[in-house]
Scaffold this motif. Structure first.
Motif, PDB file in Angstrom:
ATOM      1  N   GLU A   1       0.875   0.874   3.943  1.00 31.30           N
ATOM      2  CA  GLU A   1       0.308   2.210   4.407  1.00 31.30           C
ATOM      3  C   GLU A   1      -0.729   2.149   5.767  1.00 31.30           C
ATOM      4  OE1 GLU A   1      -1.700   6.317   2.316  1.00 31.30           O
ATOM      5  OE2 GLU A   1      -2.433   4.487   1.725  1.00 31.30           O
ATOM      6  N   LEU A   2      -1.475   1.111   5.588  1.00 33.57           N
ATOM      7  CA  LEU A   2      -2.239   0.716   6.819  1.00 33.57           C
ATOM      8  C   LEU A   2      -1.438   0.391   8.151  1.00 33.57           C
ATOM      9  CD1 LEU A   2      -4.994  -0.119   8.231  1.00 33.57           C
ATOM     10  CD2 LEU A   2      -4.543  -2.457   7.430  1.00 33.57           C
ATOM     11  N   GLY A   3      -0.477  -0.386   8.165  1.00 28.26           N
ATOM     12  CA  GLY A   3       0.745  -0.434   9.131  1.00 28.26           C
ATOM     13  C   GLY A   3       1.418   0.900   9.555  1.00 28.26           C
ATOM     14  N   ASP A   4       1.789   1.601   8.588  1.00 26.02           N
ATOM     15  CA  ASP A   4       2.246   2.908   8.862  1.00 26.02           C
ATOM     16  C   ASP A   4       1.279   3.681   9.771  1.00 26.02           C
ATOM     17  OD1 ASP A   4       4.681   2.107   7.506  1.00 26.02           O
ATOM     18  OD2 ASP A   4       4.304   3.297   5.899  1.00 26.02           O
ATOM     19  N   GLU A   5       0.046   3.942   9.128  1.00 27.15           N
ATOM     20  CA  GLU A   5      -0.925   4.965  10.028  1.00 27.15           C
ATOM     21  C   GLU A   5      -1.003   4.146  11.366  1.00 27.15           C
ATOM     22  OE1 GLU A   5      -5.214   6.684   9.576  1.00 27.15           O
ATOM     23  OE2 GLU A   5      -3.867   6.492   7.569  1.00 27.15           O
ATOM     24  N   TYR A   6      -1.376   2.994  11.446  1.00 28.68           N
ATOM     25  CA  TYR A   6      -1.656   2.430  12.877  1.00 28.68           C
ATOM     26  C   TYR A   6      -0.293   2.708  13.657  1.00 28.68           C
ATOM     27  CZ  TYR A   6      -5.408  -0.463  11.216  1.00 28.68           C
ATOM     28  OH  TYR A   6      -6.686  -1.121  10.890  1.00 28.68           O
ATOM     29  N   SER A   7       0.770   2.473  13.306  1.00 26.95           N
ATOM     30  CA  SER A   7       2.083   2.836  14.010  1.00 26.95           C
ATOM     31  C   SER A   7       2.049   4.167  14.395  1.00 26.95           C
ATOM     32  CB  SER A   7       3.437   2.639  13.240  1.00 26.95           C
ATOM     33  OG  SER A   7       3.395   1.127  12.982  1.00 26.95           O
TER      34      SER A   7
ATOM     35  N   PRO B   1       0.873  -9.061  -5.158  1.00 26.66           N
ATOM     36  CA  PRO B   1       1.573  -7.805  -4.790  1.00 26.66           C
ATOM     37  C   PRO B   1       1.044  -6.513  -4.853  1.00 26.66           C
ATOM     38  CG  PRO B   1       2.183  -8.794  -7.178  1.00 26.66           C
ATOM     39  CD  PRO B   1       1.218  -9.727  -6.095  1.00 26.66           C
ATOM     40  N   ARG B   2      -0.390  -6.388  -5.352  1.00 21.28           N
ATOM     41  CA  ARG B   2      -1.331  -5.185  -5.173  1.00 21.28           C
ATOM     42  C   ARG B   2      -1.822  -4.894  -3.859  1.00 21.28           C
ATOM     43  NH1 ARG B   2      -4.798  -7.382 -10.021  1.00 21.28           N
ATOM     44  NH2 ARG B   2      -4.614  -9.317  -9.060  1.00 21.28           N
ATOM     45  N   VAL B   3      -1.659  -5.915  -3.026  1.00 25.11           N
ATOM     46  CA  VAL B   3      -2.338  -5.715  -1.595  1.00 25.11           C
ATOM     47  C   VAL B   3      -1.281  -5.118  -0.819  1.00 25.11           C
ATOM     48  CG1 VAL B   3      -2.869  -6.970   0.341  1.00 25.11           C
ATOM     49  CG2 VAL B   3      -3.566  -7.801  -1.771  1.00 25.11           C
ATOM     50  N   GLU B   4       0.263  -5.440  -1.205  1.00 26.59           N
ATOM     51  CA  GLU B   4       1.181  -5.068  -0.189  1.00 26.59           C
ATOM     52  C   GLU B   4       1.221  -3.477  -0.188  1.00 26.59           C
ATOM     53  OE1 GLU B   4       4.884  -3.358   0.995  1.00 26.59           O
ATOM     54  OE2 GLU B   4       4.375  -3.260  -0.976  1.00 26.59           O
TER      55      GLU B   4
ATOM     56  N   HIS C   1       2.933  -3.248  11.879  1.00 29.16           N
ATOM     57  CA  HIS C   1       3.076  -4.340  10.931  1.00 29.16           C
ATOM     58  C   HIS C   1       3.322  -5.504  11.716  1.00 29.16           C
ATOM     59  CE1 HIS C   1       3.760  -1.394   7.876  1.00 29.16           C
ATOM     60  NE2 HIS C   1       4.327  -0.688   8.639  1.00 29.16           N
ATOM     61  N   ALA C   2       3.936  -5.761  12.953  1.00 35.95           N
ATOM     62  CA  ALA C   2       3.992  -7.144  13.638  1.00 35.95           C
ATOM     63  C   ALA C   2       2.887  -7.338  14.072  1.00 35.95           C
ATOM     64  CB  ALA C   2       5.114  -6.718  14.784  1.00 35.95           C
TER      65      ALA C   2
END
Length: 178
Positions: free
Chosen positions: A32-38, A24-27, A46-47
């Motif tokens: 945030e990584l997926g949000d920034e890439y988007s 759960p600490r990875v999520e 995220h996909a």
């Protein structure tokens, strides 16, 4: 509203742990990584990140996600996976937005390289996106060789590939000496 600058993290304050992607600490980092890439590239990053199964980031083949913790909170992390028999591929290197510009990404890369080398990999390969100049700078400053024309407009290249050869393990170097 005035923000107070946080003091830089010192190595002694950080702990490196290996965890499965499902921890759960990875999520929060991956979210945030997926949000920034988007935000940088559009679409649903995220996909794209989900196209690599979690199993690729677990022992024995590719690795273990490394997570840096400061006072128990995840602040930076990354992963590697098997690219081929002698090459690890770094993926998902991330520093939480509240903890950037403190050298944490360099520490993550060094820890990933160390673990990949301990697993027998002799080369590291990675790609970063053309709209991530800070990642490009990180890889250049940490000794990665760009496998693209650095004078070209990154937007014309697409993913920017890098490689780095890892040093032979100490026991191998000693054995090779006369």
């Amino acid at each position: 509203m005035t923000s107070v600058a946080q003091p830089p993290a010192h190595r002694s304050e950080l702990t490196v742990i290996q965890v499965p992607v499902s921890d759960p600490r990875v999520e929060p980092l991956l979210r945030e990584l997926g949000d920034e890439y988007s935000a940088r590239y559009g679409g649903d990053a995220h996909a794209e990140m989900a196209r690599y199964p979690d199993e690729e980031f677990t022992a024995p083949y590719g690795g273990v996600l490394l997570l840096l913790l400061e006072q128990g909170d995840p602040v930076a992390g990354g992963a590697f996976r098997r690219y081929d028999a002698t090459t690890a591929e770094l993926k998902r290197i991330w520093t939480h937005s509240a903890h950037r510009r403190r050298g944490l990404a360099r520490r993550v890369v060094a820890e990933l390289e160390r673990e990949a080398g301990a697993r027998g990999y002799r080369r590291v390969y990675l790609t970063t996106g053309p709209r991530q100049p800070e990642a490009r700078g990180l890889y250049l400053v940490t000794g990665y060789l760009p496998l693209f024309d650095t004078e070209a407009d990154p937007e014309t290249i697409g993913p920017l590939p890098f490689e780095k050869y890892l040093p032979a393990p100490a026991h191998t170097r000693k054995a090779a000496q006369p």
